[in-house]
Motif scaffolding. Structure first.
Motif, PDB file in Angstrom:
ATOM      1  N   PRO A 154      -1.044   7.591  -1.640  1.00 33.21           N
ATOM      2  CA  PRO A 154      -0.458   6.358  -1.110  1.00 33.21           C
ATOM      3  C   PRO A 154      -0.696   5.197  -2.072  1.00 33.21           C
ATOM      4  O   PRO A 154      -1.531   5.276  -2.969  1.00 33.21           O
ATOM      5  N   VAL A 155       0.051   4.140  -1.865  1.00 37.35           N
ATOM      6  CA  VAL A 155      -0.137   2.932  -2.663  1.00 37.35           C
ATOM      7  C   VAL A 155      -1.519   2.344  -2.379  1.00 37.35           C
ATOM      8  O   VAL A 155      -1.962   2.307  -1.236  1.00 37.35           O
ATOM      9  N   ALA A 156      -2.199   1.902  -3.439  1.00 35.98           N
ATOM     10  CA  ALA A 156      -3.516   1.274  -3.292  1.00 35.98           C
ATOM     11  C   ALA A 156      -3.422  -0.158  -3.814  1.00 35.98           C
ATOM     12  O   ALA A 156      -3.806  -0.446  -4.949  1.00 35.98           O
ATOM     13  N   PRO A 157      -2.885  -1.075  -3.025  1.00 35.77           N
ATOM     14  CA  PRO A 157      -2.613  -2.427  -3.527  1.00 35.77           C
ATOM     15  C   PRO A 157      -3.856  -3.156  -4.012  1.00 35.77           C
ATOM     16  O   PRO A 157      -4.963  -2.927  -3.521  1.00 35.77           O
ATOM     17  N   TYR A 158      -3.630  -4.011  -4.996  1.00 36.54           N
ATOM     18  CA  TYR A 158      -4.680  -4.931  -5.426  1.00 36.54           C
ATOM     19  C   TYR A 158      -4.935  -5.866  -4.254  1.00 36.54           C
ATOM     20  O   TYR A 158      -4.073  -6.668  -3.876  1.00 36.54           O
ATOM     21  N   LEU A 159      -6.107  -5.761  -3.672  1.00 32.14           N
ATOM     22  CA  LEU A 159      -6.437  -6.530  -2.473  1.00 32.14           C
ATOM     23  C   LEU A 159      -7.894  -6.950  -2.535  1.00 32.14           C
ATOM     24  O   LEU A 159      -8.792  -6.112  -2.528  1.00 32.14           O
ATOM     25  N   ARG A 160      -8.081  -8.259  -2.624  1.00 29.64           N
ATOM     26  CA  ARG A 160      -9.432  -8.814  -2.586  1.00 29.64           C
ATOM     27  C   ARG A 160      -9.550  -9.651  -1.322  1.00 29.64           C
ATOM     28  O   ARG A 160      -8.633 -10.405  -0.969  1.00 29.64           O
ATOM     29  N   MET A 161     -10.704  -9.545  -0.676  1.00 28.93           N
ATOM     30  CA  MET A 161     -10.837 -10.157   0.636  1.00 28.93           C
ATOM     31  C   MET A 161     -12.254 -10.680   0.858  1.00 28.93           C
ATOM     32  O   MET A 161     -13.215 -10.145   0.316  1.00 28.93           O
ATOM     33  N   ARG A 162     -12.362 -11.708   1.651  1.00 33.90           N
ATOM     34  CA  ARG A 162     -13.643 -12.133   2.212  1.00 33.90           C
ATOM     35  C   ARG A 162     -13.402 -12.515   3.661  1.00 33.90           C
ATOM     36  O   ARG A 162     -12.279 -12.897   4.037  1.00 33.90           O
ATOM     37  N   TYR A 163     -14.413 -12.406   4.477  1.00 32.45           N
ATOM     38  CA  TYR A 163     -14.213 -12.673   5.899  1.00 32.45           C
ATOM     39  C   TYR A 163     -15.546 -12.957   6.576  1.00 32.45           C
ATOM     40  O   TYR A 163     -16.618 -12.661   6.042  1.00 32.45           O
ATOM     41  N   GLU A 164     -15.449 -13.519   7.788  1.00 31.50           N
ATOM     42  CA  GLU A 164     -16.622 -13.694   8.640  1.00 31.50           C
ATOM     43  C   GLU A 164     -16.156 -13.651  10.082  1.00 31.50           C
ATOM     44  O   GLU A 164     -15.160 -14.297  10.437  1.00 31.50           O
ATOM     45  N   ASN A 165     -16.854 -12.881  10.913  1.00 34.33           N
ATOM     46  CA  ASN A 165     -16.506 -12.785  12.324  1.00 34.33           C
ATOM     47  C   ASN A 165     -17.742 -13.147  13.150  1.00 34.33           C
ATOM     48  O   ASN A 165     -18.751 -12.435  13.108  1.00 34.33           O
TER      49      ASN A 165
END
Length: 243
Positions: A154-165
């Motif tokens: 499958p496609v493995a997109p360039y994806l950078r993330m940060r988050y807080e829950n």
């Protein structure tokens, strides 16, 4: 280096039918390695596949690399050299990517000098690369995320993330966005509603950034919005649908 002499010592190497100065061999039943000399004969391109050997695709990738002389475009400070214009009849790939020995590490530790003369090549999707990856990032993506040896991947997109829950108590470490996968992004967005003070932020291969919060209503990049559907979220990554 005399490639003919080196390849003579590679057990099971045989010419690839339909291509000049190209060989294939299987070090294990699952893997097939394919190698083709550059027209200047001072380096070679190698494509490795696991489980499913598609000779037509392999030849197309190696011929594309040779025609473009991709070895001349590979630089130490650009560990992913992304060459557009690649197409195939049965796959959605739109680029061929070349990587230097420091990234692919083919033949290292095998007691021969072949590895230093090899440019690794593989078919890929343009949305998987920003062009600004460090060497360390490129090695991580190459070995653990993109899976270049899997033809039907499958496609493995360039994806950078940060988050807080604030409800689950989970979040990323530090102020920087880190590489992740689409399932993680979708999961954290789904957990966001009703959690005041929480956020999810991500970046695609073009450097475009989305920042989503919930404060009684959805805010996307600071503007009130309807919640993003899964299709809308995936479209921000700029990738085609997985084959």
């Amino acid at each position: 280096m005399n490639f003919d002499d080196v390849l003579a010592g590679v057990e099971g190497a045989e010419p690839i039918s339909g291509m000049l100065e190209a060989w294939r061999w299987s070090p294990t039943p699952r893997f097939v390695f394919s190698l083709a000399l550059d027209s200047k004969r001072n380096c070679a391109y190698q494509m490795n596949v696991i489980d499913h050997f598609d000779q037509g695709l392999v030849i197309a990738v190696l011929e594309f690399a040779k025609d473009r002389h991709l070895a001349e475009e590979v630089k130490d400070d650009t560990p992913f050299t992304v060459a557009p214009g690649f197409t195939t009849e049965f796959h959605g790939f739109d680029v061929v990517v070349a990587v230097p020995p420091a990234v692919h590490q083919y033949h290292f530790g095998r007691g021969n000098a072949l590895g230093e003369q090899i440019i690794g090549v593989f078919p890929a999707y343009s949305c998987e690369f920003s062009g600004h990856e460090t060497l360390e990032e490129a090695i991580h993506r190459f070995k653990r995320m993109i899976r270049p040896t899997v033809v039907e991947r499958p496609v493995a997109p360039y994806l950078r993330m940060r988050y807080e829950n604030t409800r689950t108590g989970s979040g990323s470490l530090g102020p920087s966005r880190g590489f992740t996968t689409t399932d993680v992004l979708l999961r954290e967005l789904a957990l966001l509603e009703g959690t005041v003070g929480s956020f999810v932020e991500w970046e695609n291969f073009r450097g475009e950034v989305w920042h989503v919060t919930w404060d009684g209503s959805w805010l996307i990049n600071g503007s009130v919005s309807e919640p993003l559907s899964e299709t809308a979220v995936l479209s921000t990554l700029g990738c085609p649908e997985s084959p």
